[in-house]
Design an enzyme around this catalytic site. Sequence first.
Site, PDB file in Angstrom:
ATOM      1  N   HIS A 129      10.785  -1.042 -39.298  1.00 30.44           N
ATOM      2  CA  HIS A 129      10.524   0.048 -39.117  1.00 30.44           C
ATOM      3  C   HIS A 129      10.164   0.650 -40.638  1.00 30.44           C
ATOM      4  CE1 HIS A 129      12.157   2.048 -35.609  1.00 30.44           C
ATOM      5  NE2 HIS A 129      12.929   0.611 -35.101  1.00 30.44           N
ATOM      6  N   CYS A 164       8.374  -1.528 -33.512  1.00 28.07           N
ATOM      7  CA  CYS A 164       9.857  -2.120 -33.343  1.00 28.07           C
ATOM      8  C   CYS A 164       9.497  -2.779 -31.490  1.00 28.07           C
ATOM      9  CB  CYS A 164      10.534  -1.220 -32.624  1.00 28.07           C
ATOM     10  SG  CYS A 164      12.509  -2.084 -32.385  1.00 28.07           S
ATOM     11  N   GLU A 180       7.969   3.087 -41.601  1.00 25.33           N
ATOM     12  CA  GLU A 180       8.178   4.294 -41.368  1.00 25.33           C
ATOM     13  C   GLU A 180       9.630   5.225 -41.985  1.00 25.33           C
ATOM     14  OE1 GLU A 180      10.346   4.367 -37.708  1.00 25.33           O
ATOM     15  OE2 GLU A 180       8.625   3.265 -38.651  1.00 25.33           O
TER      16      GLU A 180
END
Length: 547
Positions: free
Chosen positions: A519, A380, A521
């Site tokens: 993102h 990001c 993750e």
Amino acid sequence: MARYVFITGGVVSSLGKGLASAALGALLQARGFSVRLRKLDPYLNVDPGTMSPFEHGEVFVTDDGAETDLDLGHYERFTGVAARQTDSVSSGRIYSSVLEKERRGDYLGKTIQVIPHVTNEIKDFLTIGADEVDFMLCEIGGTVGDIEGLPFFEAIRQFGQERPRGQCIFMHLTLLPWIAASGELKTKPTQHSVKELRSIGIAPDVLVCRSERPIPEKEREKLALFCNVRPDSVIAAYDLKSIYEAPLAYHREGLDQAVLDAFGISPAPKPTLDRWDDVADRVFNPEGEVRVAIVGKYTQLEDAYKSIAEALTHGGMANRVKVRIDWVDAELFEREDPAPYLENFHAILVPGGFGERGTEGKIRAAQFAREHKVPYLGICLGMQMAVVEAARNLAGMKTAGSQEFDHEAGEARFEPVIFHLKEWIKDNQKIARDVLDDKGGTMRLGAFAASLKDGSKVAEIYGSHRIEERHRHRYEVDIKYKDALENSGLVFSGMSPDGRLPEIVEIKDHPWYIGVQFHPELKSKPFAPHPLFADFVRAAVEMSRLV
């Protein structure tokens, strides 16, 4: 129709209700049941989206664009069930909905009260999707006795009374403090916590007791007697070396069996725990170690980057290595040379964030990784700062920066290679935003597709040319700078399907240098590590062999 388990907490906060809920969900799955987990938070914010990471930790984003509590990340990581907008609710959202209905006249002029209107709204929320799963696990945030949580406790009390007998149970998580001076575990705080719970009409069926020390049989019997639960429903929850040991640890203590017994499910299906045995083996038996620096702006609170830390752990599992994370404040590099701090790391990760503070430090961390051939993952804002660094130092745009920072300063100081996104397509509908809009829920949120470039590193890593990842941001790389940046060596290897929005960049002639606007993750799991994190750690392992 789903059976409901309501998970409450007492004595103190931060005992691990979210982890206990997630572990229970994983154990019920191991016995062949389908589950969904929900979080009910008493705070008055509509959602955590506008809350400081220092206040509440990270914001977990769902595929359908909800900004939720970080516990939903635990739920997903342990069960693999993708969270939805309907799996997280706060007092703020409940009250907003009630007030909207009152303004529309839905209550036909009645006086609006906590009971029944607020509690009915909570109960309606609980029933969403109840016919889709075998078990609905609902965690109530905060601790029993908190004044702001009372409407939720009253709602679940009513809900349990209104459902058919045997369809709802209550699990209460408390603390057994160890008093060193007397050498004793004290049960009195738990007794008082259960007394408080029973005073509002809720009697726990299962008692989960956090403890630093083994709980003697005498104390278990005492807890069962004074808290009015079965002795085999007093479950010990000890401190663990890894959260991924939790399903196995809770199974050894009999949590899943106690829950099934409370529902009268007998004989209970036998669990298949091979998945969690393998996860534990990879956690506790690594074959090496790598050091990763996370250069961020909220490093004082590790929960601000909870999903990133867990995704790195998953990447370590995929490579059978331990990932040792060092948290580095990005502001440090605005004053000092990053080289002495970063030269001993095997990889560098720069995560997301908002605002200008620390961004020049992130840019210098990206520059160090590029020039010294250290594996780099920018997420990001970390990707945007890598683009700014390339614009300044490769493409010669010395004043390159972000429109976000000019907006904060109220003046034009940068050539905005990063600009405020004013419109985009979501679910075949055009969404428009203005820089002066309200902050809450106005970002590009949720899952969006991306097309990957043939022959790119990311296409090789994903093994696909089309992906879908979760986003949470207002600013994008301006496509008008694409040619100048690509001519300087920054490859735009992932784009939105319409070709308007850059999703992934990578550096030519670098062992591993990737920035992503999304993102990744948020979709990583211990039994299914995200491919970007798995390959990032693999590159760190390769780097460790060179230094």
